[in-house]
Design an enzyme around this catalytic site. Sequence first.
Site, PDB file in Angstrom:
ATOM      1  N   LEU A 195      42.802  37.821  38.619  1.00 44.96           N
ATOM      2  CA  LEU A 195      43.019  38.351  37.555  1.00 44.96           C
ATOM      3  C   LEU A 195      42.895  36.600  36.434  1.00 44.96           C
ATOM      4  O   LEU A 195      42.829  35.574  36.386  1.00 44.96           O
ATOM      5  CB  LEU A 195      44.970  38.023  37.942  1.00 44.96           C
ATOM      6  CG  LEU A 195      45.217  39.128  38.341  1.00 44.96           C
ATOM      7  CD1 LEU A 195      44.650  39.597  39.181  1.00 44.96           C
ATOM      8  CD2 LEU A 195      46.566  39.267  38.302  1.00 44.96           C
ATOM      9  N   ASP A 196      42.494  37.478  34.907  1.00 44.93           N
ATOM     10  CA  ASP A 196      42.169  36.542  34.160  1.00 44.93           C
ATOM     11  C   ASP A 196      42.902  35.742  33.835  1.00 44.93           C
ATOM     12  O   ASP A 196      44.099  36.491  32.864  1.00 44.93           O
ATOM     13  CB  ASP A 196      40.828  37.441  33.327  1.00 44.93           C
ATOM     14  CG  ASP A 196      40.217  36.164  31.756  1.00 44.93           C
ATOM     15  OD1 ASP A 196      39.865  35.559  32.719  1.00 44.93           O
ATOM     16  OD2 ASP A 196      41.191  36.301  30.936  1.00 44.93           O
ATOM     17  N   GLU A 235      42.934  33.240  37.975  1.00 42.74           N
ATOM     18  CA  GLU A 235      42.349  31.608  37.014  1.00 42.74           C
ATOM     19  C   GLU A 235      43.840  31.394  36.143  1.00 42.74           C
ATOM     20  O   GLU A 235      44.700  32.311  35.494  1.00 42.74           O
ATOM     21  CB  GLU A 235      41.508  32.264  35.875  1.00 42.74           C
ATOM     22  CG  GLU A 235      41.308  31.808  34.536  1.00 42.74           C
ATOM     23  CD  GLU A 235      40.555  32.081  34.091  1.00 42.74           C
ATOM     24  OE1 GLU A 235      39.770  30.758  33.045  1.00 42.74           O
ATOM     25  OE2 GLU A 235      40.523  32.464  33.214  1.00 42.74           O
TER      26      GLU A 235
END
Length: 545
Positions: free
Chosen positions: A263-264, A296
């Site tokens: 997951l950004d 992240e």
Amino acid sequence: MTERPGGVTGRASPCWGPLALGDGQVRFRLWAPDREAVALEIDGREPVAMTSAGDGWFAGEATAQAGARYRFRLAGDLVVPDPAARAQAGGVHGWSVVDDPTGHRWRTPDWSGRAWATMVILEVHAGLLGGFAGVAERLAGWAALGITAIELMPVNAFSGTRNWGYDGVLPFAPDESYGSPDDLRALVDRAHELGLSVFLDVVYNHFGPDGNMIGRYATGFFDEGVHTPWGSAVAVGKPPVHRFFAENALMWLRDYRIDGLRLDAVHQLHDDDFLDALAGEVRTALPGRHVHLVLENENNDPARLAPRRFDAQWNDDFHSALHVLLTGETHSYYTDFAEAPARRLARCLAEGFAYQGEGSRNHDGAPRGAPSGHLPPTRFMSFLQNHDQTGNRALGERLAGLVDADRLRAATLLLLLCPQIPLLFMGEEVGSRTPFLFFADFHDALADQVRDGRRQEFARQPGFDDEEARERIPDPNAVATFERSRPEPGPDADGWRASYRELLAIRHARIVPGLAGCICAGAEVVGQRDHQRGLPPGVGADHLT
């Protein structure tokens, strides 16, 4: 009979996207709370009014086979694609396409994944490697080196034909420039045949600047009171928005048999409850499979790494401390690691995060992080390079072009033989020296904004303080910028392959078996230099003990 997506039994009916009802019937839905009427258009047919289903939802049923093209008409000439389309034709402004998630005949139906401790992950960009089919052709070579998983940079539909993927606007649809949904399934299937897991980078914190139409009919999808670098935050706390992203995560994991998600920039979601709920839903929905979730998270928040939440976080602290030691660079986000980089690296090795509540210059002196020494080392993913840390350099230089080869080999040895989970960036395994540049495919005024903004971003960095120097920064929209970013093998590619093969064999034989229940006994700085003052340019691997 309970509705099931794609004819697959055992799942709750989704809120978003087309739903196969059987006998060729498909239900279409759209959340458009700002509109009073929505019509469904199927290519070649007259529009059909959809029915209000309450709470801003509109629904309609129609006969539609896989491959049928459709869109929604909201008022007058305003037509929009399905934000949850499973496929798209003609770009993000074109028609949405009905996909049959059951059409691919899986050769590995019994695959249940790999244990987290066995992961050695290679981050790759599908477009630079020839699309989904091109990535599939390289899998056997990576597996032979000892790599056990690939991580695809975002593959969902974006504006144009080339993009890093973080400017996506249709999160459910694989971009057509990479291949079809079944091409992606074939890639995953081939990886599983070779014993490789597949991770996918997903972006839930923002949409790209071209093609995002949701705000024109559902302003409540965004929270205007919370700001991010891309505008108003996504309102993931609202039930329809939460369902949008939860269903997206489950689609990749179910319909494509993806093994894990990264997951950004979740710190830009500003909603930890959403993250925890999403992790819990994934864990509950997919029992019996090794499904891994990675974050992240600039906040260095160990609470998100508790059991049954997220398996690990990209540990940017490890990278930054080691980068300063290797290169001597102390500008930009390396400012926080300019002082005592070896001590900060030792803390990463011993306790996970270097910043565990200390003030950060890059955060205006505000505290960053919380104590993480109680977490096992496998909760941290370490790397020397990734798409951000290479591509966000003005000229996209890789470490192989910045650092003496012996020092880089020593740093690689540390990365691959420490207990943290190692992440590699495509091309590292062959000593690539080709740059990885920021690229996109925008046009007209937006292209000018992106190009000029990119160049202005580096105005305060060494070597780019005048206009002539900034003109050397490649235009992100130029086709040549994309082509230059393809990872070609370096002059000592065979030597690098041999080194990776040897080190990963050691890791799998000697390190991985001891990771269960592993805790760190500590790490300390040794050497003759005063590490409290940091290291001057040129000091490298001889001081990484």
